[in-house]
Design a protein around this motif. Structure first.
Motif, PDB file in Angstrom:
ATOM      1  N   ALA A  28       0.840  -1.209   0.000  1.00  0.00           N
ATOM      2  CA  ALA A  28       0.000   0.000   0.000  1.00  0.00           C
ATOM      3  C   ALA A  28       0.873   1.257   0.000  1.00  0.00           C
ATOM      4  O   ALA A  28       0.587   2.231  -0.711  1.00  0.00           O
ATOM      5  CB  ALA A  28      -0.926  -0.020   1.214  1.00  0.00           C
ATOM      6  N   ASP A  29       1.968   1.229   0.771  1.00  0.00           N
ATOM      7  CA  ASP A  29       2.874   2.395   0.807  1.00  0.00           C
ATOM      8  C   ASP A  29       3.494   2.632  -0.576  1.00  0.00           C
ATOM      9  O   ASP A  29       3.604   3.774  -1.031  1.00  0.00           O
ATOM     10  CB  ASP A  29       4.010   2.162   1.815  1.00  0.00           C
ATOM     11  N   ILE A  30       3.901   1.548  -1.228  1.00  0.00           N
ATOM     12  CA  ILE A  30       4.538   1.690  -2.554  1.00  0.00           C
ATOM     13  C   ILE A  30       3.534   2.295  -3.545  1.00  0.00           C
ATOM     14  O   ILE A  30       3.861   3.211  -4.308  1.00  0.00           O
ATOM     15  CB  ILE A  30       5.054   0.315  -3.050  1.00  0.00           C
ATOM     16  N   ALA A  31       2.287   1.822  -3.491  1.00  0.00           N
ATOM     17  CA  ALA A  31       1.261   2.356  -4.402  1.00  0.00           C
ATOM     18  C   ALA A  31       0.970   3.825  -4.088  1.00  0.00           C
ATOM     19  O   ALA A  31       0.824   4.653  -4.998  1.00  0.00           O
ATOM     20  CB  ALA A  31      -0.016   1.516  -4.278  1.00  0.00           C
ATOM     21  N   THR A  32       0.925   4.160  -2.810  1.00  0.00           N
ATOM     22  CA  THR A  32       0.624   5.541  -2.410  1.00  0.00           C
ATOM     23  C   THR A  32       1.715   6.491  -2.898  1.00  0.00           C
ATOM     24  O   THR A  32       1.436   7.556  -3.468  1.00  0.00           O
ATOM     25  CB  THR A  32       0.508   5.634  -0.861  1.00  0.00           C
ATOM     26  N   VAL A  33       2.977   6.099  -2.683  1.00  0.00           N
ATOM     27  CA  VAL A  33       4.083   6.974  -3.094  1.00  0.00           C
ATOM     28  C   VAL A  33       4.097   7.095  -4.623  1.00  0.00           C
ATOM     29  O   VAL A  33       4.269   8.192  -5.173  1.00  0.00           O
ATOM     30  CB  VAL A  33       5.431   6.436  -2.553  1.00  0.00           C
ATOM     31  N   ALA A  34       3.872   5.982  -5.318  1.00  0.00           N
ATOM     32  CA  ALA A  34       3.879   6.028  -6.794  1.00  0.00           C
ATOM     33  C   ALA A  34       2.797   6.985  -7.295  1.00  0.00           C
ATOM     34  O   ALA A  34       3.007   7.761  -8.235  1.00  0.00           O
ATOM     35  CB  ALA A  34       3.657   4.624  -7.362  1.00  0.00           C
ATOM     36  N   ASP A  35       1.638   6.955  -6.646  1.00  0.00           N
ATOM     37  CA  ASP A  35       0.540   7.840  -7.035  1.00  0.00           C
ATOM     38  C   ASP A  35       0.942   9.308  -6.867  1.00  0.00           C
ATOM     39  O   ASP A  35       0.709  10.144  -7.753  1.00  0.00           O
ATOM     40  CB  ASP A  35      -0.686   7.496  -6.165  1.00  0.00           C
ATOM     41  N   VAL A  36       1.602   9.608  -5.751  1.00  0.00           N
ATOM     42  CA  VAL A  36       2.038  10.990  -5.496  1.00  0.00           C
ATOM     43  C   VAL A  36       3.074  11.403  -6.542  1.00  0.00           C
ATOM     44  O   VAL A  36       2.986  12.483  -7.145  1.00  0.00           O
ATOM     45  CB  VAL A  36       2.622  11.127  -4.061  1.00  0.00           C
TER      46      VAL A  36
END
Ligand SMILES: Cc1cc2nc3c(=O)[nH]c(=O)nc-3n(C[C@H](O)[C@H](O)[C@H](O)COP(=O)(O)O)c2cc1C
Length: 337
Positions: free
Chosen positions: A171-179
């Motif tokens: 979830a953290d990896i997806a969140t950072v990628a989105d940002v």
């Protein structure tokens, strides 16, 4: 290639039938999912051969500079076409990336020999959707997940279900990628181009298919910050959802193509079994996220794409489909380029 063993259409009438069946298969492939609904392929028919070509004008220059998701999307179209041929009682023969001097030639598809018609995944072609709404609390049955793993392995690809311990980091990896995708001007420009298409374009990702943020184990992707998502999330929570990653042994064009064929097979199989899914590709679009995901999984393999798989809250309530290009746009007949 001089091997003509795949040829089943030598009489003129039979050649005509082969063209018809291949054309029908390419039309079924119009339903194939693709990154941001770019539909980055074209078909050309020659006798009993359908050539599948990359459409470079539809590549995402910043989000997908190496063409990973481009070839993956073409692999999905290829497997959709094969599925349609098999439903019509032909085995299909494929030459993948057959000519080093023509890297944009993804595959040559031939009708192949007669086989028992296989309708199951064919029907799923017309019922499959990307469903971004949270799924029900119940877990997908283990027998279904086993069938999906087997579908991926048919293409030499592995479907890895993330463990509860791995999920927060995913979830953290997806969140950072989105940002990152919205902070970087060229990445954001790719997203903007494909989320602001007109109805005449018959492609791209409209806001009516995307969901607003809600509390879930892995946050929903933001496609366009200026356009509020319009698909109601419903009562699901995603607490039963299986978060999976397709993994390939290599990181090169043949592997990306195989990952697309596997994704098509997995997605059609899960649809036929009453499950629903949506891809998570921001985790492979941003290079640092792709590396972090590979580290997280600790496998000697390469993440090709994420896929969330779940039990839909209401199987009768299908999400809306974005537009598709027409056959005349995608299919070149003999004499056309
Ligand atoms: C390679 C690939 C990457 C995708 N990435 C995402 C993604 O990150 N998030 C998402 O919600 N949908 C993603 N999708 C789904 C597409 O947006 C969707 O297939 C397309 O808009 C067509 O809609 P349909 O699948 O409902 O027919 C992806 C699809 C493919 C094939």
């Amino acid at each position: 290639m001089n091997d003509r063993s795949h040829r089943t259409a030598d009489a003129p009438g039979d050649t005509r039938a082969a063209v018809d069946q291949l054309a029908e298969a390419t039309l079924a492939a119009l339903r194939a999912p693709s990154v941001l609904n770019t539909q980055p392929w074209r078909w050309r028919l020659f006798g009993d051969t359908a050539e599948l070509l990359v459409d470079r004008d539809r590549q995402l220059p910043a989000l997908d500079p190496d063409g990973r998701l481009l070839l993956l999307s073409c692999g999905i179209a290829l497997n959709h076409a094969l599925t349609a041929l098999r439903a019509g009682g032909y085995a299909g023969v494929v030459e993948r990336l057959p000519d080093d001097r023509r890297p944009d030639l993804v595959a040559r598809l031939h009708r192949g020999s007669r086989c028992a018609p296989d309708q199951r995944n064919y029907n799923a072609i017309y019922r499959r959707h990307t469903d971004r709404r949270p799924f029900a609390d119940v877990l997908p049955p283990m027998a279904d997940l086993d069938a999906l793993r087997a579908a991926a392995v048919r293409h030499g690809v592995h479907l890895r279900v993330l463990t509860a311990t791995e999920l927060p980091s995913f979830a953290d990896i997806a969140t950072v990628a989105d940002v990152v995708e919205h902070a970087d001007r060229s990445l954001a420009a790719d997203l903007k181009r494909w989320t602001t298409r007109t109805p005449e374009d018959q492609d791209g990702l409209p806001a009516r298919t995307t969901t607003p943020p809600t509390e879930r184990p892995v946050p929903a992707r933001t496609f366009n910050r200026a356009q509020p998502p319009r698909l109601a999330t419903g009562p699901g929570t995603d607490r039963g959802t299986a978060y999976t990653v397709l993994l390939t042994d290599q990181d090169e064009p043949r592997a990306w193509l195989a990952a697309g064929e596997a994704l098509s097979d997995v997605w059609l199989t899960l649809t036929a079994r009453g499950l629903a899914a949506s891809p998570i590709s921001e985790v492979v679009e941003v290079a640092s996220a792709r590396r972090a995901l590979r580290n997280l999984l600790g496998e000697d393999a390469y993440p090709a794409i994420g896929l969330r798989i779940g039990v839909p809250v209401d199987p009768a309530d299908a999400p809306p489909s974005p537009a598709r290009r027409s056959g005349t746009d995608v299919l070149g007949l003999p004499g056309q380029s």
